[in-house]
Design an enzyme around this catalytic site. Structure first.
Site, mmCIF file in Angstrom:
data_model
loop_
_atom_site.group_PDB
_atom_site.id
_atom_site.type_symbol
_atom_site.label_atom_id
_atom_site.label_comp_id
_atom_site.label_asym_id
_atom_site.label_seq_id
_atom_site.Cartn_x
_atom_site.Cartn_y
_atom_site.Cartn_z
ATOM 1 N N GLY A 57 -14.985 -149.609 -22.554
ATOM 2 C CA GLY A 57 -13.698 -149.101 -22.899
ATOM 3 C C GLY A 57 -12.985 -149.767 -23.929
ATOM 4 N N GLY A 74 -7.140 -151.106 -19.788
ATOM 5 C CA GLY A 74 -6.473 -152.108 -20.057
ATOM 6 C C GLY A 74 -6.364 -153.237 -19.151
ATOM 7 N N PHE A 102 -5.483 -146.838 -14.969
ATOM 8 C CA PHE A 102 -5.001 -147.333 -16.202
ATOM 9 C C PHE A 102 -6.121 -148.114 -16.920
ATOM 10 C CE2 PHE A 102 -1.325 -146.369 -13.602
ATOM 11 C CZ PHE A 102 -0.657 -145.685 -14.504
ATOM 12 N N ASP A 111 -13.394 -139.412 -17.373
ATOM 13 C CA ASP A 111 -12.519 -139.671 -16.297
ATOM 14 C C ASP A 111 -11.683 -138.421 -16.251
ATOM 15 O OD1 ASP A 111 -13.124 -142.500 -15.546
ATOM 16 O OD2 ASP A 111 -12.178 -143.104 -17.455
ATOM 17 N N HIS A 131 -16.224 -138.931 -13.533
ATOM 18 C CA HIS A 131 -15.838 -139.682 -12.539
ATOM 19 C C HIS A 131 -14.686 -139.002 -12.041
ATOM 20 C CE1 HIS A 131 -13.817 -143.870 -11.723
ATOM 21 N NE2 HIS A 131 -14.121 -143.248 -10.573
ATOM 22 N N ASP A 147 -17.219 -150.238 -13.814
ATOM 23 C CA ASP A 147 -16.182 -149.408 -14.566
ATOM 24 C C ASP A 147 -14.996 -150.144 -14.415
ATOM 25 O OD1 ASP A 147 -14.630 -147.411 -15.786
ATOM 26 O OD2 ASP A 147 -14.908 -146.025 -14.247
ATOM 27 N N GLY A 148 -14.230 -150.668 -15.766
ATOM 28 C CA GLY A 148 -13.028 -151.406 -15.621
ATOM 29 C C GLY A 148 -13.326 -152.672 -16.229
ATOM 30 N N HIS A 192 -18.887 -141.344 -20.279
ATOM 31 C CA HIS A 192 -18.201 -141.272 -19.015
ATOM 32 C C HIS A 192 -17.012 -140.649 -19.164
ATOM 33 C CE1 HIS A 192 -17.054 -143.366 -15.360
ATOM 34 N NE2 HIS A 192 -15.861 -143.634 -15.584
HETATM 35 ZN ZN ZN Z 1 -14.053 -143.996 -14.763
#
Ligand code: ZN
Length: 212
Positions: free
Chosen positions: A190, A137, A135, A27, A58, A168-169, A25
């Protein structure tokens, strides 16, 4: 890849290959659509030379149509653009497919699921943001679990069982079972899963795979 060690990207990519990761992925941000910068098309091109893992890009940039051709040439297999970033989402998605990539639409947390209504035939992938993008985290917005389930139901009720749902996230060890149960089919790992501090990528990926 935004959470990998930028000074050791090659090493991390080989660790991800050994761990059996199925997509990378990537970004890309513009400092305008989201208040940050991240990876770029040169890094995408370099990753394409380095690995056979398919690249899933993305774009978090305004007017993403401007870079579709460059990203196709750089070797991406999937490209997600943000619904909120262009007034011409349908045209942009059709353009992505014409350039030989799988087309994805990304939705920010506040964007409702029914914006998919008139672009549903132009989609291979829906990218659901579990956080406001920009961002790493951040913590999961709790309503997003319900949004995954709503999106799966929305797609299935229109005969689109094959459209993937990527989350995502904050796709964390704790959240992954809930996300998969709600209908997510692609997980972006992540800092709270694949790149956890104090754990190897291999060990973390094994743990993630044991969760679904
Ligand atoms: Zn992403």
């Amino acid at each position: 890849m935004a959470c990998a060690d930028i000074l050791n990207l090659e090493r991390d990519v080989h660790c991800l290959e050994e761990a059996g990761i199925e997509l990378l992925h990537i970004d890309i941000m513009d400092g305008v659509f989201v208040p940050n910068f991240c990876l770029n098309i040169d890094i995408l091109r370099a990753l394409n030379k380095l690995t056979n893992i398919p690249l899933e890009c993305h774009l978090m940039i305004n007017d993403p149509e401007r870079y579709v051709e460059d990203i196709a040439e750089a070797g991406a297999e999937y490209l997600s653009i943000h619904y909120e970033a262009t007034p011409h989402a349908q045209r942009a998605l059709a353009f992505i497919r014409r350039k030989g990539m799988k087309a994805g639409i990304a939705l920010n947390p506040a964007t409702p699921v029914d914006v998919l209504n008139y672009i549903i035939d132009d989609l291979d992938l829906v990218t659901l943001m579990m956080i406001n993008p920009g961002f790493a985290g951040q913590k999961l917005i709790p309503a997003m679990i319900r949004k995954i389930a709503e999106t799966r139901g929305y797609l299935n009720s229109r005969g689109k069982e094959n459209v993937e749902i990527l989350v995502d996230g904050n796709v964390s060890i704790e959240n992954i079972p809930l996300m998969v149960e709600a209908g997510a089919t692609i997980l972006v790992g992540g800092t709270s899963s694949v790149f956890r501090e104090g754990h190897s990528i291999k060990e973390s990926v094994e743990l993630v795979k044991s969760l679904y």
